[in-house]
Design an enzyme around this catalytic site. Structure first.
Site, PDB file in Angstrom:
ATOM      1  CG  ASP A 123     -34.722 -12.541  38.725  1.00 34.92           C
ATOM      2  OD1 ASP A 123     -35.896 -12.094  38.508  1.00 34.92           O
ATOM      3  OD2 ASP A 123     -34.516 -12.854  39.820  1.00 34.92           O
ATOM      4  CE  LYS A 166     -37.849 -16.632  33.345  1.00 37.00           C
ATOM      5  NZ  LYS A 166     -36.838 -16.484  34.272  1.00 37.00           N
ATOM      6  N   GLY A 172     -41.415 -11.458  36.918  1.00 30.77           N
ATOM      7  CA  GLY A 172     -41.363  -9.927  36.341  1.00 30.77           C
ATOM      8  C   GLY A 172     -40.347 -10.010  35.258  1.00 30.77           C
ATOM      9  CG  HIS A 173     -40.983 -12.416  32.143  1.00 29.77           C
ATOM     10  ND1 HIS A 173     -41.481 -13.434  31.468  1.00 29.77           N
ATOM     11  CD2 HIS A 173     -40.454 -12.858  33.053  1.00 29.77           C
ATOM     12  CE1 HIS A 173     -41.336 -14.435  32.242  1.00 29.77           C
ATOM     13  NE2 HIS A 173     -40.785 -14.124  33.284  1.00 29.77           N
ATOM     14  CD  GLN A 175     -41.864 -18.047  38.580  1.00 36.14           C
ATOM     15  OE1 GLN A 175     -42.477 -19.031  38.507  1.00 36.14           O
ATOM     16  NE2 GLN A 175     -42.470 -16.717  38.863  1.00 36.14           N
TER      17      GLN A 175
HETATM   18  P1  IMP Z   1     -42.949 -17.353  45.666  1.00 35.09           P
HETATM   19  O1  IMP Z   1     -43.160 -18.151  44.141  1.00 35.09           O
HETATM   20  O2  IMP Z   1     -43.300 -15.805  45.239  1.00 35.09           O
HETATM   21  O3  IMP Z   1     -43.732 -17.949  46.525  1.00 35.09           O
HETATM   22  O4  IMP Z   1     -41.466 -17.476  45.951  1.00 35.09           O
HETATM   23  C1  IMP Z   1     -40.664 -18.451  45.835  1.00 35.09           C
HETATM   24  C2  IMP Z   1     -39.192 -18.338  45.700  1.00 35.09           C
HETATM   25  O5  IMP Z   1     -38.873 -18.248  44.309  1.00 35.09           O
HETATM   26  C3  IMP Z   1     -38.611 -17.256  46.461  1.00 35.09           C
HETATM   27  O6  IMP Z   1     -37.128 -17.341  46.560  1.00 35.09           O
HETATM   28  C4  IMP Z   1     -38.603 -16.119  45.345  1.00 35.09           C
HETATM   29  O7  IMP Z   1     -37.726 -14.852  45.570  1.00 35.09           O
HETATM   30  C5  IMP Z   1     -38.429 -16.963  44.155  1.00 35.09           C
HETATM   31  N1  IMP Z   1     -39.171 -16.250  42.832  1.00 35.09           N
HETATM   32  C6  IMP Z   1     -40.457 -16.441  42.659  1.00 35.09           C
HETATM   33  N2  IMP Z   1     -40.684 -15.913  41.337  1.00 35.09           N
HETATM   34  C7  IMP Z   1     -39.374 -15.355  40.786  1.00 35.09           C
HETATM   35  C8  IMP Z   1     -39.049 -14.984  39.687  1.00 35.09           C
HETATM   36  O8  IMP Z   1     -39.783 -14.491  38.709  1.00 35.09           O
HETATM   37  N3  IMP Z   1     -37.639 -14.588  39.722  1.00 35.09           N
HETATM   38  C9  IMP Z   1     -36.660 -14.753  40.569  1.00 35.09           C
HETATM   39  N4  IMP Z   1     -36.890 -15.521  41.895  1.00 35.09           N
HETATM   40  C10 IMP Z   1     -38.425 -15.891  41.844  1.00 35.09           C
END
Ligand code: IMP
Length: 424
Positions: free
Chosen positions: A13, A16, A40-41, A224
């Site tokens: 977040d 990017k 989520g970009h 991420q």
């Molecule tokens: P998952 O990848 O959806 O299984 O999430 C694993 C961890 O990464 C969790 O703490 C999510 O909140 C975090 N996470 C996954 N994708 C994002 C992102 O795009 N932005 C921020 N946190 C993320």
């Protein structure tokens, strides 16, 4: 020509999407290399807000080609919705969006497994976005996964059925009540597949390496953040892919010696969504102000983000792992109005002061040590050049540059494309 990388240096977040959007005019190809719809970009321009999950952020550019690389995991259902959003804005993606045959598919049952696994963890849950990311990468590394290229085979449904059957059996292992209607999920999945099949599937590593030979400029767009990397992040509270620079090599088939600039994106403060340690997290009025002014809610899940001061120990670690060549500081405007700002420069860890990121960074193991800075009250959102920025902000940036030994090349002062200050 080398491939430049753009990566988040914190817990995701960082903004990017906005920077890729700003930079796309300099590139012929934008490629995603890991993650999937957990990302989520957000891009804001011409009065519209667009949120992309799997599609590279260059899709709004007139000529740039967009590649979804082999390291990405695709949920055809979410992908279809993303494409339909583009349709609404008359964005022609048919010739501009290319999908790697080696990218893995997220099946409906991967999402169910994600939910079951998280629920069964109780208080120890990761805080996953529940998009099926973990189970899909597990099938990939377990050599059971389904890939985009499989859809070109006549018997892809057999493969789908046998994997789904296995997942349903695995669901029984979790002693939790997950409600689902498989027929409904499958119908939705098949519609997604039909839509996906209208796009061009490519051998992306071949495509990208040929493009490099033809001197095409390529930007790899990370998702991420580095502290969510499966190896270098705050394990187990991480995502299931390599979000750091090395992930671009494996997620695109680009050799390490073909990497050029590494753009590291960070927020002027820190946020985290989901569970896991966060040494500089604030539970006071300052944290609440950051969340409110910065609209800190997840672009994918809408969950409130945890907020805290900038952590230079973590930022230096991310710089090191990624080989960052240029920093880009986001949301400087959110810090306007704070009388005093704090930056974490070391941790108290096991009775000693350390400046590296130790193995355990839970609150009981580390206490952040802060350096304080005078704040500024000027509204930055209308500023367009570096000479308009308040001196206290310039001092804040100079300190970051001195500590990280990397120049801050862009300062973002608002969500719009136009609110971007480039520093010489
Ligand atoms: P998952 O990848 O959806 O299984 O999430 C694993 C961890 O990464 C969790 O703490 C999510 O909140 C975090 N996470 C996954 N994708 C994002 C992102 O795009 N932005 C921020 N946190 C993320």
């Amino acid at each position: 020509m080398a491939v430049d990388l753009l990566l988040g240096l914190q817990w995701g977040d960082e903004g990017k999407g906005k920077i890729v959007d700003v930079l796309t005019q300099n590139y012929d190809i934008i490629a995603r290399f890991q993650g999937g719809p957990n990302a989520g970009h957000t891009l804001i321009f011409d009065g519209f807000k667009h949120v992309l999950h799997t599609i590279p952020s260059g899709i709004f550019h007139k000529t740039a080609l967009n590649v979804v690389g082999n390291g990405v995991v695709i949920d055809p259902v979410i992908f279809k919705k993303e494409l339909e959003n583009l349709d609404q804005h008359n964005i022609d993606y048919t010739s501009k969006l290319l999908i790697s045959r080696k990218a893995h598919l997220i099946l409906p049952t991967h999402r169910l497994l994600d939910a079951a696994s998280e629920t069964s963890k109780g208080k120890a849950k990761i805080g996953s976005t529940l998009k099926g990311i973990g189970p899909t990468y597990m099938d990939k590394t377990g050599r059971n996964g389904m890939r985009v290229g499989d859809l070109e085979l006549d018997n892809w449904k057999d493969k789908y059925k046998s994997l789904t059957k296995k997942h349903i059996k695995m669901l029984e292992f979790f002693d939790v009540d997950i409600q689902y209607d498989l027929d409904e999920l499958e119908a939705e999945f098949c519609l997604g597949i039909d839509k996906l099949k209208t796009l061009q599937f490519i051998d992306s590593e071949e495509f990208l390496n040929n493009a490099m030979k033809e001197k095409k400029s390529i930007l790899a767009e990370g998702a991420q953040g580095s502290l969510l990397d499966i190896d270098f992040g705050t394990y187990p509270f991480v995502t299931s892919s390599n979000t750091t620079a090395a992930g671009a090599c494996t997620g695109l088939g680009v050799a390490p010696n073909k990497i050029g600039d590494v753009f590291g994106i960070f927020k002027a403060y820190t946020t985290r969504v989901g569970s896991g340690p966060f040494p500089t997290e604030l539970f006071d009025e300052d944290g609440a102000t950051m969340a409110k002014v910065g609209h800190e809610f997840g672009a994918t899940t809408g969950r409130p983000r945890r907020c805290g001061w900038l952590d230079l120990v973590a930022l230096k670690y991310a710089n090191q792992v990624n080989g960052v060549t240029q920093l880009m500081m986001m949301k400087g405007d959110v810090l306007s109005g704070f009388k005093t700002l704090k930056v974490c420069t070391s941790y108290k860890y096991k009775g000693k002061e350390v400046t590296h990121l130790p193995y355990n960074i839970e609150p009981e193991n580390v206490t952040p040590v802060y350096t304080e800075f005078k704040g500024w009250s000027d509204d930055l959102t209308g500023m367009t050049s570096e000479d308009q920025l308040p001196q206290n902000l310039l001092d804040y940036i100079a300190f970051i540059e001195k500590e990280t030994e990397v120049p801050v090349k862009i300062v973002s002062v608002g969500p719009d494309r136009k609110q971007t200050i480039t520093r010489q």
